[in-house]
Motif scaffolding. Sequence first.
Motif, short mmCIF file in Angstrom:
data_model
loop_
_atom_site.label_atom_id
_atom_site.label_comp_id
_atom_site.label_asym_id
_atom_site.label_seq_id
_atom_site.Cartn_x
_atom_site.Cartn_y
_atom_site.Cartn_z
N ARG A 76 69.75 64.28 72.13
CA ARG A 76 70.63 65.38 72.51
C ARG A 76 71.12 65.16 73.94
O ARG A 76 70.32 64.98 74.87
N LEU A 77 72.42 65.18 74.11
CA LEU A 77 73.06 64.98 75.41
C LEU A 77 73.44 66.33 76.00
O LEU A 77 74.20 67.08 75.38
N ARG A 78 72.89 66.67 77.14
CA ARG A 78 73.27 67.94 77.74
C ARG A 78 74.63 67.82 78.43
O ARG A 78 75.08 66.71 78.74
N PRO A 79 75.32 68.95 78.68
CA PRO A 79 76.63 68.91 79.35
C PRO A 79 76.52 68.37 80.77
O PRO A 79 75.46 68.45 81.41
N GLN A 91 82.59 67.71 89.27
CA GLN A 91 82.02 67.10 88.07
C GLN A 91 81.58 65.67 88.35
O GLN A 91 82.28 64.92 89.02
N GLN A 92 80.40 65.33 87.86
CA GLN A 92 79.86 63.99 88.06
C GLN A 92 80.40 63.01 87.02
O GLN A 92 80.72 63.39 85.91
N GLN A 93 80.46 61.74 87.39
CA GLN A 93 80.93 60.70 86.48
C GLN A 93 79.89 60.44 85.40
O GLN A 93 78.73 60.15 85.69
N PRO A 94 80.24 60.54 84.11
CA PRO A 94 79.26 60.30 83.04
C PRO A 94 79.03 58.80 82.83
O PRO A 94 79.92 57.98 83.05
N CYS A 95 77.82 58.47 82.37
CA CYS A 95 77.48 57.08 82.08
C CYS A 95 77.20 56.87 80.60
O CYS A 95 76.96 55.74 80.17
N VAL A 96 77.25 57.95 79.82
CA VAL A 96 76.93 57.85 78.40
C VAL A 96 77.84 58.79 77.62
O VAL A 96 78.25 59.83 78.12
N ARG A 97 78.17 58.39 76.40
CA ARG A 97 79.00 59.25 75.55
C ARG A 97 78.68 58.99 74.09
O ARG A 97 78.16 57.93 73.71
N GLY A 98 79.00 59.98 73.25
CA GLY A 98 78.77 59.84 71.82
C GLY A 98 79.86 59.04 71.14
O GLY A 98 81.02 59.06 71.58
N VAL A 99 79.49 58.33 70.09
CA VAL A 99 80.45 57.58 69.28
C VAL A 99 80.67 58.29 67.94
O VAL A 99 81.80 58.50 67.52
N ASP A 100 79.58 58.69 67.28
CA ASP A 100 79.65 59.48 66.06
C ASP A 100 78.38 60.31 65.95
O ASP A 100 77.65 60.45 66.94
N THR A 101 78.07 60.85 64.79
CA THR A 101 76.93 61.76 64.63
C THR A 101 75.57 61.07 64.69
O THR A 101 74.54 61.73 64.67
N ARG A 102 75.58 59.74 64.77
CA ARG A 102 74.32 59.01 64.88
C ARG A 102 74.29 58.02 66.04
O ARG A 102 73.23 57.49 66.39
N ALA A 149 70.02 61.04 64.37
CA ALA A 149 71.10 61.99 64.64
C ALA A 149 71.40 61.96 66.13
O ALA A 149 70.52 61.68 66.96
N PHE A 150 72.66 62.21 66.45
CA PHE A 150 73.06 62.35 67.85
C PHE A 150 73.78 63.68 68.00
O PHE A 150 74.71 64.00 67.25
N TYR A 151 73.32 64.47 68.99
CA TYR A 151 73.92 65.77 69.27
C TYR A 151 74.58 65.71 70.65
O TYR A 151 73.90 65.52 71.66
N THR A 159 75.12 72.91 69.56
CA THR A 159 74.46 74.21 69.72
C THR A 159 72.99 74.12 69.35
O THR A 159 72.55 73.17 68.69
N GLN A 160 72.24 75.12 69.77
CA GLN A 160 70.83 75.20 69.40
C GLN A 160 70.68 75.24 67.88
O GLN A 160 69.78 74.62 67.31
N GLN A 161 71.57 75.97 67.22
CA GLN A 161 71.53 76.09 65.77
C GLN A 161 71.73 74.74 65.10
O GLN A 161 71.03 74.40 64.14
N GLU A 162 72.68 73.95 65.59
CA GLU A 162 72.96 72.64 64.99
C GLU A 162 71.76 71.71 65.10
O GLU A 162 71.41 71.02 64.13
N VAL A 163 71.13 71.68 66.26
CA VAL A 163 69.96 70.82 66.45
C VAL A 163 68.83 71.26 65.53
O VAL A 163 68.19 70.44 64.86
N TYR A 164 68.59 72.56 65.48
CA TYR A 164 67.49 73.08 64.67
C TYR A 164 67.71 72.84 63.18
O TYR A 164 66.84 72.30 62.49
N VAL A 165 68.86 73.25 62.68
CA VAL A 165 69.14 73.12 61.25
C VAL A 165 69.20 71.66 60.82
O VAL A 165 68.71 71.27 59.76
N GLY A 166 69.78 70.81 61.68
CA GLY A 166 69.95 69.41 61.31
C GLY A 166 68.68 68.59 61.34
O GLY A 166 68.50 67.68 60.51
#
Length: 373
Positions: free
Chosen positions: A26-29, A38-49, A69-71, A76-83
């Motif tokens: 899980r990647l926080r904002p 805003q700080q420069q990000p070093c990581v980003r998502g490609v798809d749901t995994r 899984a990648f969040y 949301t909290q719901q997505e992480v929990y349910v998934g």
Amino acid sequence: MGSRAATGEEHPGRKSPTRQVQVVVRLRPCLGDAQGEQQQPCVRGVDTRTLEILSKRNRAETVQYQFDAFYGEDSTQQEVYVGSVRPVLAHVLNGQNASIFAYGPTGAGKTHTMLGNPEQPGVVPRALLDIFRMSREQCNQLGGPEWTFSISMSYLEIYQEKVLDLLETQNVDLPIREDRYKNIFIPKLKQQTINSFTEFELHFLPALQNRTTASTKLNLHSSRSHSVLLIKVVKMERTDPFRQLTGKLYLIDLAGSEDNRRTGNEGVRLKESGAINTSLFVLSKVVDALNQGLTRIPYRDSKLTRLLQDSLGGTAHSVMITNIAPEYKHYFNTLTALNFAAKSKLIINHPFTRETIQPIGECQRNWRIKAAP
């Protein structure tokens, strides 16, 4: 963990099917700096995994990781929990163990993922609500009064290599024991029966205030200990053959690794971070030993790994939620967490069902072990 069942001892019996440790990230904002920029990000998502992080050798290149899984930062909290969490709860209600633990560097959002807040509840309150709901539904489906459930909780922290009972604060520096069937338990750890989510909150919220936290330069409310909430679910049949199935759910919020040069830790804070970092280093050694197939796994080298013995290479359905931060200033902590997560998803566990049977007229229960479905 907790005391052994009064009716007997749990043991694995015949060989059971294997289950890999499920690892999600899980990647926080992104957060602003002291000036709100805003700080420069070093990581980003490609798809749901899949996600990618900048290469430490060449920022023009990236390295990809794939997990169960990648969040992303908008999850949301719901997505992480349910998934990733809700699917394992059914195992607990059917006599198997499950373990959910949050891993990652300090300030990456582990406690938010596990506890959340009233507006965005995390894994712990959602899991407890579902356990009570599912137990009621199972009773109705299985014939009402013929089946009953007993649910209890224990709550502890590991602070500077000491096990402290958060429900009964007089219980300090508790020993960790192992029975002849390799089950880990803690004598004298308080076990509180709970009959509803309201009762759970009545005991959990005050105990939560007993957990050791402090402010550092990276986190205003930094956890200075590892915490373990144990929920024990016993499903009992009220007619012959009086079956009893016992499942345990471990909900674990690990303290984050710290770079004392950046946190500014001194004195007690420095000693605390030293204990945290040492236990996480042993955790990494355990994962390496499991993946290498070594004969000796160093579970006993720290209290944390001793308690995680069932979760890593043991008999639990395990889910690791790896929390990471996107800012480039956290690059090396993020890279380290991803590498550890990648190693952890190779670990194999062997879940099994813990079931006892007591025919009418017999005082001694006979243990019958079922392989995991």
